[in-house]
Design an enzyme around this catalytic site. Sequence first.
Site, PDB file in Angstrom:
ATOM      1  N   GLU A 188     -26.391  58.538  47.346  1.00  0.00           N
ATOM      2  CA  GLU A 188     -25.320  57.827  48.050  1.00  0.00           C
ATOM      3  C   GLU A 188     -24.891  58.649  49.260  1.00  0.00           C
ATOM      4  OE1 GLU A 188     -22.496  57.618  44.846  1.00  0.00           O
ATOM      5  OE2 GLU A 188     -23.919  56.454  43.664  1.00  0.00           O
ATOM      6  N   LEU A 239     -24.914  52.202  45.480  1.00  0.00           N
ATOM      7  CA  LEU A 239     -23.952  52.971  44.695  1.00  0.00           C
ATOM      8  C   LEU A 239     -24.188  52.699  43.204  1.00  0.00           C
ATOM      9  CD1 LEU A 239     -20.162  52.926  45.626  1.00  0.00           C
ATOM     10  CD2 LEU A 239     -21.127  53.832  43.523  1.00  0.00           C
ATOM     11  N   GLN A 281     -23.665  62.123  43.588  1.00  0.00           N
ATOM     12  CA  GLN A 281     -22.612  62.592  44.497  1.00  0.00           C
ATOM     13  C   GLN A 281     -21.650  63.607  43.872  1.00  0.00           C
ATOM     14  OE1 GLN A 281     -19.978  59.579  46.573  1.00  0.00           O
ATOM     15  NE2 GLN A 281     -21.468  60.103  48.159  1.00  0.00           N
ATOM     16  N   PHE A 282     -21.273  63.387  42.630  1.00  0.00           N
ATOM     17  CA  PHE A 282     -20.414  64.333  41.903  1.00  0.00           C
ATOM     18  C   PHE A 282     -20.859  64.357  40.446  1.00  0.00           C
ATOM     19  CE2 PHE A 282     -17.627  63.195  45.442  1.00  0.00           C
ATOM     20  CZ  PHE A 282     -17.096  64.426  45.800  1.00  0.00           C
ATOM     21  N   HIS A 305     -13.539  64.820  40.642  1.00  0.00           N
ATOM     22  CA  HIS A 305     -14.275  65.593  41.634  1.00  0.00           C
ATOM     23  C   HIS A 305     -14.406  67.046  41.215  1.00  0.00           C
ATOM     24  CE1 HIS A 305     -12.708  62.070  43.891  1.00  0.00           C
ATOM     25  NE2 HIS A 305     -14.002  61.997  44.111  1.00  0.00           N
TER      26      HIS A 305
END
Length: 726
Positions: A416, A445, A469-470, A518
């Site tokens: 992403e 996504l 992404q995380f 995050h």
Amino acid sequence: MELNRAKVVDENFTKRVLAQNFPIAKSTTSAQAVGLDKDTFIDLFHSQVVSRHLDIIARQLREKNKAFYTIASSGHEGNAAIAKVFNKEDMAFLHYRSGAFMVQRAKKDPSIDFIYDQLLSVVSSSADPISGGRHKVFGSLPLFSPPQTSTIASHLPKALGCALSISTAKMLKAHSFTKLAQDSVVLCSFGDASVNHSTAQGAFNAAQWVMTTRHILPLVWICEDNCLGISVATPDHWIENTFSNRSGLLYIPCDGRNLADVYQAAKQAMFLARTKKQVAFLHMKTVRLLGHAGSDIEFQYRSQLAIEEAESDDPLLHSARDIVRAQWLTPNEVVQLYEQVRNQVQQSALRALQAPTLSSASEIMSYIIPKEKPEKALQGLPCPKHPTDLKNMAQCLNMALSDILAQYPQTVVFGEDVGKKGGVYRVTADLQKQYGQARVFDTILDEQTILGTALGFAHNGFIPIPEIQFLSYVHNAADQIRGEAATLSFFSQGQFTNPMVIRIPALAYQKGFGGHFHNDNAIAFLREIPGLVIACPSTPQDAANLLHSCVNLALQAQRVVVFLEPIALYMVKDLLEAGDNLALHPYPEISPIPLGELGVEGDLDSDIAIVSYGNGMFLARQAASVLKTKHHISIKLIDLRWLAPMNVDGLLQALKGTNQVLIVDECRRTASISEQLITTLVENLSPLPKLGRITAQDSFIPIGKAWEYILPSCAQIVDQILLSKK
Ligand SMILES: Cc1ncc(C[n+]2csc(CCOP(=O)(O)OP(=O)(O)O)c2C)c(N)n1
């Protein structure tokens, strides 16, 4: 009421053929109309019969405790016609009811004795050519059919990825390393209930997205619709209603009891996928015979009438009817063929029962880690010239990725926002500009699609470097790693591998961007996956070197690697005080770090050692400096770098001469690597040094500054060492 429906279906076939008591055709397509001649039709029927007898004998073997998992293809044998239409080199990710498909495909390679091979799988013999007795699967290297796990729908994302890899290879003219031909297509079959799984829906959606954005995807979805998912009925017309009108998927229905109809539909699907490069959705309606699997007793949830109705609609009876009506064989000859196959299957079963079985842990585990299969070196590009000034970890990773893409033309980077934006933290910045959209691309996504894309590309000879992404967002797609990527070598004896490096910005301590999602520090779910390699750097230079090492492991040793990047260290400049720039480093002369090699630094003669990784290592370096300058206590620092597999011997060696070991682990106390480290040291060291650990609390991470109460700190490390000195 007879509970053994295999017996009923078996006896019915002979009785009804001899009496010419055939079911009424449900569709009108005839063999003649679609160009199926006598020999081809009888050959397809033969495959159907082989598949049926494999089901029947599997039941008999299970009753005698000689087979352990049975799931029948009975009722689904129309899929033989699909195999007939497609090339054996068209990679097929198959449903567990694809027996007749496999029988038919195996006929394309005369060196394969499919009946015997499949029976070896049924009796879990170590001589089973695909899984070596590790599971009853359909699969074959020469038949381009990777074995599937029993998790329904989990193979759909990789089928999508594999199809995408074919068009990507074409765009890149990258045929020196790919395994699939330029004009090949990907087949992927599944049941009607499986389409409802979010993994399946994600894959259909991703295919539609690819068709919308790239316009080509040589993929055939095959829904084998028997109207049931174990005991739950699929609503009438569900598949038709939900798939006949989806953009980007061309819906082709067919009657799975009519070989000619399936053949015609498969030809249409092949034309769409191979010639037009479009996605076909082949909907094969059929019946399920012999219940769901194993000891499933259908009477518990299905009426006798419904069971008997399905049985009287047996696809083999439909095929026999067409053969007899065309006067290709007499009823007696049909039954003769049926009995000849039974005999052949029984003889093969007797042989298979004599074959060896798995007999030791080491034999079972011998393919968890694939055998080294070094890739031949390919002509890459010269690495870009990098500036020599100090860089942070994110910049070093960016340069390392750039070098990797230059050196290894088989690598692709995706995820992403990795393309134009260059990633949330700019780790992939400008890579798309340098290497083009075919090699560095944004995905939709959906983490399952990202990992499925990686799996599919890897099946085709690429070395994918996907980014999640995380860390918190990999959990919903974990099965693509644990159930798919990590098991492929195990279930195929290393014949199929899917090497890849999964980059995951991870762990906690982000100051400006807090909160649980995050700052996820949960990695236990990865650490316990057999064979998975996990690396985690703590400095910019290690980050670059370790990433190269991970790519080498994928390239040379076929490994599946997870590369955890401590986000909080990406941009850090200072280690001990503001402006010291001690956390920066010039991009190094690349020197790969061998798997397991620890980073040992600090005072090597000290009798106190701190073992850590990632952010913990950063804190340990700070604490060691405080202890040295303020308290004259020197510390040996050991950076694990590789979190799995743990290099136990190396660790014990590095701890020689220490009488105090403090483990600093930024993950939660429960299930963190600190538990494994303490156990390892207790089991292996005598006399035992004084052991301690500082870990994160068993908590999720709060937003704002409150995380300080949850995570290990430099002060805690200093205090704990000082306390131990009192
Ligand atoms: C992810 C997952 N959930 C549950 C199961 C248990 N299970 C095995 S088969 C099956 C039904 C599948 O039905 P369908 O897709 O229609 O295929 P069929 O067996 O009817 O051919 C279920 C629920 C599974 N294997 N995987």
